[in-house]
Design an enzyme around this catalytic site. Structure first.
Site, PDB file in Angstrom:
ATOM      1  N   LYS A 197      15.030   1.249  58.896  1.00  0.00           N
ATOM      2  CA  LYS A 197      14.273   2.474  59.185  1.00  0.00           C
ATOM      3  C   LYS A 197      14.951   3.193  60.349  1.00  0.00           C
ATOM      4  O   LYS A 197      15.437   2.538  61.271  1.00  0.00           O
ATOM      5  CB  LYS A 197      12.852   2.060  59.555  1.00  0.00           C
ATOM      6  CG  LYS A 197      11.853   3.185  59.769  1.00  0.00           C
ATOM      7  CD  LYS A 197      10.464   2.573  60.007  1.00  0.00           C
ATOM      8  CE  LYS A 197       9.382   3.644  60.120  1.00  0.00           C
ATOM      9  NZ  LYS A 197       8.050   3.042  60.316  1.00  0.00           N
ATOM     10  N   SER A 251       4.649   5.025  57.299  1.00  0.00           N
ATOM     11  CA  SER A 251       5.791   5.826  57.648  1.00  0.00           C
ATOM     12  C   SER A 251       7.123   5.206  57.190  1.00  0.00           C
ATOM     13  O   SER A 251       8.146   5.867  57.263  1.00  0.00           O
ATOM     14  CB  SER A 251       5.839   6.085  59.142  1.00  0.00           C
ATOM     15  OG  SER A 251       5.902   4.888  59.854  1.00  0.00           O
ATOM     16  N   SER A 271       2.147   1.055  58.489  1.00  0.00           N
ATOM     17  CA  SER A 271       3.377   1.692  58.023  1.00  0.00           C
ATOM     18  C   SER A 271       4.392   0.810  57.330  1.00  0.00           C
ATOM     19  O   SER A 271       5.371   1.328  56.814  1.00  0.00           O
ATOM     20  CB  SER A 271       4.064   2.403  59.197  1.00  0.00           C
ATOM     21  OG  SER A 271       3.277   3.502  59.596  1.00  0.00           O
TER      22      SER A 271
END
Lengths: 480, 490, 95
Positions: free
Chosen positions: B79, B154, B178
């Site tokens: 990420k 996310s 997330s």
């Protein structure tokens, strides 16, 4: 109404940098004078993803200060974020302490005209310093150097117990001396390692309700402390007398003009939005930690001063000078222990010759070349008559420069006075024989010729006669 | 068989035996990226050269008999809020669009030491604020199961990359769900460890007391392997647990016989839960019952306050964490700045997206003078009650089961203009972050429209091993995790 | 609505966000809705409850006072939007 009708009320906040090698939350060096941003890393630059890790030395130093100032050390204290925007504050918040600081409720004794007075200390807490913002003269820009960002600070907040600018100055000096004695701060107001803000208000004499206080910043020398506070007191009194009100504000001291003026047109007080720092668990002091630090506390300046006055029968003036520097005081005691003679005599040498030579050479006591034993020997030789006071000063200067033994220097310079009674007597006999008229004059009552005769003897002895011995022998031979 | 069909551990075995090379594995991933990512848009940046160089180094180690471990040579994605030295790290934001990380975060260092080539940086909601990856400043990522839908967020890019087999595994972060919610929406496994289990040093911070790094993988054993690699105490993180992590494989296949699994009434009673989600999750709980676990109704009475609690604490901490993005030392600086104040204001207004601004405003308000007690402090107190609910429940049960997300993947654009509606995606995942517990989502079914559904397993603090074990017990008897999205199947 | 435009502007100032007029209005509406939603917390009895200020357990990690290498200037200033020498350069504050 005048200033005399009002009672000033003063509280002082001191921010002192701690003399650790590395910063409070990262391993960057705290050394002063590096090129801009040479002592920075991702943590003290406030880069994304960084986290603080506490330097154990910071805790040790702070607890030392806390106990020296008789504070309670809270076994658990909380880190807090103080949020505001400024270019020298890289994270946009300062890690400090708000609720539950490390130390609370202590005090420091100072001397006032009315005798000793204890100024209470409200709290002491830990925080990180910000960087430096320098306004670039030419460019219309500011330059930011973050070397100082993350240097550990303690903030020492007094209660508003101070009642005059003189007391304020005394308190700051006493506080500075304690911190320097403890080895945690270098006491340098000008360089900014010891900073002071003052909260000043006035109230009518006899009143118990405090007036509106004003914060004074930018007081960066001990000289200015008194000036700034006095100016502010007068300003407030004048205003009140004119029927005006004191605004809650922060004012800067302008050293050039000698006055305080309002900072920035900022209407609102800062809203720092304090909340407990989630990246640092509460600071827990392990059991036994405080006791250990207490055991290792050195004798503090005030206690040492009192001891020097009583134990050594020294006047307060002398004692103050000696005690003003811990190393100087230590040296004094070392020398006195060997010397064993009247401490006042030794004190005179310290406050006179030694300090003068140190200043001339910009030298440090730590680099002193001669030993306490040598110093003691020098004084003994004066007491014993081997050296005159002036000769001893000469020898001392040489000792200071070279570290050689005093009697070696004296011998080499031919400064040793002749003590031998026989030699003195022989010289006296010779002079008396050569100056019968003066002998007559002395015996018929003109005592002032003694000076001439002493001079003659000294001349014959090439200046090395012990003056006291010469005097005594002459008088004896002249039948006095 | 395509190398990318293998799990991480399966690939690891073939690398160890020499049957496959790491370079081949990386090339296979890159080929898939070339084929699919134009549509999925999971990657913000693909580091071809870097990944191949790391793969070559891995292959050399293997030749020298010096493999770093089970995962040496297995390509992963990160990420884009993990700082990777020398590469841009954007946190999905314009304000960091050209920021080149000057250091590797701790978890990145651990992966490098483990020898996993890093394929690139994955898309995310800006500063991890969002549940759909639509808040990325660059573009939304699409769900490989249905490109018109969101993969969740996310960590949407991470989930989509793993689900579409462009990466063998990935790391994400989880602050309110997330990792778990996108895992559920894309049919993969995602674990949020106990707070403090994994280092946060070098992870762009959103909400400091809630953020945790975790693995996103195709199956539970991979998840255990990746967790094992990163669950290491870090002296650079003062919230990092000092105790050593256990061996997550020791009890992994031990099954659920005799375990007590709690079904929290308040979760299952939520109005607005999709009936297909409910059915699949209830089916999963019954399956675990058949495997020998006892299902126990429990109550977590303060559940309904979790959303409000989270949406005060997280934005408050975020508002402070994001203050450093001021245009002074790195990142975007607005051209509109004639003076400092203007520079700050325009930089942050231009650099932050709407959701970030919204949360910064909310957080600033919650901490401001006069409101701190009623909002931030109050929320932290209710948080204590939420924690206590779990402590009480864990006296009678070993783990808690629930749906991960109330709905399957929703259409892109459907919820993005209604913040409150978007926030509801996290109702089941939030409480776990507030309580600091470990939580994992495993695939447990599909809707009629072929969209994945996730089962959430919550455990006691530090009990990741049990959470993994429960997930594995379920997974072994089903093949939901082996299904691949229709995208790129041919 | 819970928030006035004045309050929105005040908070935006604290947060250093130069919001456009449309953003201000949008914030007012959306933030008010969120604040209304979180208002239910006031109904929870927390009189005997301590806040969870710290999520990590009982740790008080300290490090030793050793100097570690700092960043070389290229790294410290590598992402600087503006610099003069090795200092960061910023526009002046208007006094």
């Amino acid at each position: 109404m005048s200033v005399a009708d009002f009672q000033p009320v003063i509280g002082l906040e001191v921010h002192a940098q701690l003399l650790t090698r590395s910063k409070i939350f990262c391993g960057c060096s705290t050394e002063f004078g590096a090129p801009p941003n040479a002592n920075t890393c991702q943590v003290c630059l406030g880069m994304p993803g960084v986290l603080p890790v506490l330097n154990e030395k910071v805790v040790e130093f702070a607890v030392r200060v806390g106990r020296a100032l008789e504070c309670r050390i809270n076994p658990v204290s909380i880190w807090a974020r103080k949020n505001y925007f400024y270019p020298d504050l890289p994270k946009g918040y300062q890690i400090s302490q708000y609720d539950q600081p490390l130390c609370q409720h202590g005090g420091l004794e100072i001397d006032t005209d009315d005798g000793p007075k204890r100024i209470r200390i409200l709290r002491i807490h830990l925080e990180e310093d910000a960087g430096k913002n320098v306004h670039d003269a030419g460019g219309g820009e500011s330059l930011v150097d973050l070397n100082r960002s993350g240097v550990p600070l303690i903030e020492i907040v007094s209660e508003p117990d101070i009642r005059s600018s003189t007391e304020a100055s005394e308190y700051l000096k006493a506080l500075r001396d304690v911190l320097v004695y403890l080895g945690v701060n270098d006491g340098n107001l000008e360089e900014g390692s010891f900073r002071c803000d003052a909260n000043v208000s006035v109230m009518p004499k006899g009143s118990t309700k405090y007036g509106q206080r004003v914060e004074l910043k930018n007081i960066n020398s001990f000289r200015f402390v008194q000036k700034a506070i006095d100016y502010e007191i007068e300003r407030q009194v004048r205003r009140l007398e004119e029927g005006g009100k004191i605004a809650q504000e922060t004012r800067l001291f302008d050293a050039v003009k000698g006055e305080t003026r309002s900072m920035r047109s900022k209407e609102e007080a800062h809203d720092y939005r304090y909340f407990p720092e989630p990246d640092l668990p509460p600071l827990r002091i392990p059991p036994g930690y405080v006791e250990r630090i207490e055991r290792e506390l050195p004798e503090l300046p005030r206690a040492k001063l009192q001891r020097f006055v009583t134990s050594y029968s020294l006047p307060a003036y002398d004692a103050k000078i000696l005690v003003g520097d811990r190393a100087l005081a230590d040296l004094f005691e070392k020398v006195e222990a060997v010397y064993g003679g009247p401490a006042k005599k030794l004190a005179n040498w310290f406050t006179g010759e030694l300090l003068r030579l140190l200043k001339e050479d910009s030298a440090q006591l730590a680099a002193l070349r001669f030993t306490p034993e040598q110093f003691a020997a020098l004084l003994k030789s004066v007491d014993g008559g081997e050296l005159s006071n002036n000769a001893a000063k000469d020898v001392f200067a040489e000792m200071f420069r070279t570290g050689r033994a005093p009697m070696d220097i004296a011998r080499e310079k031919g400064l040793i006075q002749v003590q031998d009674a026989g030699a003195v007597e022989a010289a006296v006999d010779a002079v008396l024989a050569a100056n019968p008229d003066e002998v007559e004059k002395y015996r018929s009552g003109k005592k002032q010729v003694l000076g001439f005769l002493v001079g003659q003897v000294m001349k014959a002895m090439k200046g090395k006669g012990n003056p006291a011995l010469v005097n005594a022998a002459l008088k004896a031979k002249l039948g006095d | 068989m395509e190398p990318t069909e293998l799990s991480m551990l399966e690939l690891g075995k073939k690398l160890a035996s020499g049957e496959l090379s790491s370079v081949e594995a990386v090339r296979a991933c890159l080929a898939r990226v070339d084929r699919l990512d134009g549509e999925v848009k999971a990657f913000l940046r693909v580091d071809r050269e870097g990944a191949l160089a790391q793969a070559e180094a891995s292959d050399r180690r293997r030749k020298d008999g010096k493999r770093a471990g089970l995962l040496d040579g297995v390509p992963v994605g990160l990420k884009d809020l993990f700082l990777t030295e020398g590469l841009p790290t954007t946190a999905g934001s314009k304000i960091l669009e050209s920021f080149i990380a000057p250091y590797d975060g701790t978890v990145v260092k651990l992966l490098r030491a483990a020898g996993t080539p890093i394929l690139g940086k994955l898309n995310m909601d800006e500063f991890a604020m969002g549940s759909s990856t639509e808040n990325s400043a660059f573009f939304p990522t699409r769900n490989p199961w249905n490109l018109a839908t969101s993969p969740g967020g996310s960590s949407g890019g991470s989930a989509a990359a793993v689900a579409s087999r462009m990466a063998f595994g990935a790391l994400g972060t989880d602050t309110g769900g997330s990792i778990r919610q996108p895992a559920a929406l894309t049919g993969i496994v995602g674990l949020k460890p106990t707070y403090g289990r994994v280092s946060r040093f070098g992870v762009v911070a959103f909400a400091s007391s809630l953020d945790q790094v975790g693995p996103m993988t195709r199956d539970v054993p991979d998840c255990a392997a990746l967790l094992q690699t990163i669950a290491v105490h870090d002296p650079c993180d003062s919230t990092s647990a000092p105790a050593k992590a256990p061996d997550y494989f020791a009890e992994l296949e031990a099954g659920v016989k005799g375990m007590k699994l709690g079904l929290p009434r308040e979760y299952f009673e939520l109005p607005g839960m999709d009936p297909e989600v409910r059915a699949a999750v209830e089916g999963a709980t019954r399956a675990l019952q058949k495997l020998g676990a006892e299902l126990v109704p429990v109550s977590l009475p303060h559940t309904r306050f979790a959303l409000a609690t989270y949406y005060l604490i997280a934005p408050a901490e975020a508002s402070s964490n994001l203050a450093r993005y001021d245009g002074v030392r790195y990142g975007l600086r607005s051209g509109e700045g004639k003076n400092l104040l203007a520079m700050y204001g325009h930089t942050r207004d231009e650099g932050f997206g709407l959701e970030v601004k919204r949360r910064v405003m909310l957080g600033t308000y919650a901490l401001s003078a006069g409101y701190y007690d009623a909002y931030y402090l109050k929320a932290q107190k209710v948080r204590t009650l939420i924690k206590k609910d779990f402590e009480d429940a864990f006296r009678t049960v070993d783990a808690v089961l629930s749906p991960t997300s109330p709905t399957p993947a929703f259409r892109i654009g459907e919820k993005v203009s209604d913040p409150l509606a978007m926030y509801l995606n996290d109702v089941f995942t939030l409480p776990c972050n507030l309580a600091g517990l470990p939580g994992m989502s495993v695939p447990c079914g599909f809707t009629r429209a072929n969209l994945p559904i996730g089962l959430q397993i919550l455990g006691r603090p530090w009990d990741e091993a049990r959470v993994l074990r429960i997930g594995r017990a379920f997974e072994r008897e089903h093949d939901f995790h082996r299904r691949t999205p229709p995208l790129g199947a041919a | 609505m819970s928030l006035t435009l004045e309050e929105v502007r005040h908070v935006a100032g604290l947060a250093r966000l130069s919001l456009s007029a449309e953003e201000e209005t949008l914030m007012r509406t959306q933030l008010s809705a969120i604040l209304d939603a979180v208002d239910e917390l006031s109904r929870v009895d927390t009189s005997a409850v301590e806040p969870t200020s710290h999520a990590a357990g009982d740790v008080s990690p300290w490090r030793t006072d050793d100097v570690r290498p700092s960043f070389p200037p290229e790294k410290a200033l590598g992402n600087a939007p503006a610099k003069v020498g090795t200092s960061f350069a910023v526009p002046r504050i208007i006094e």
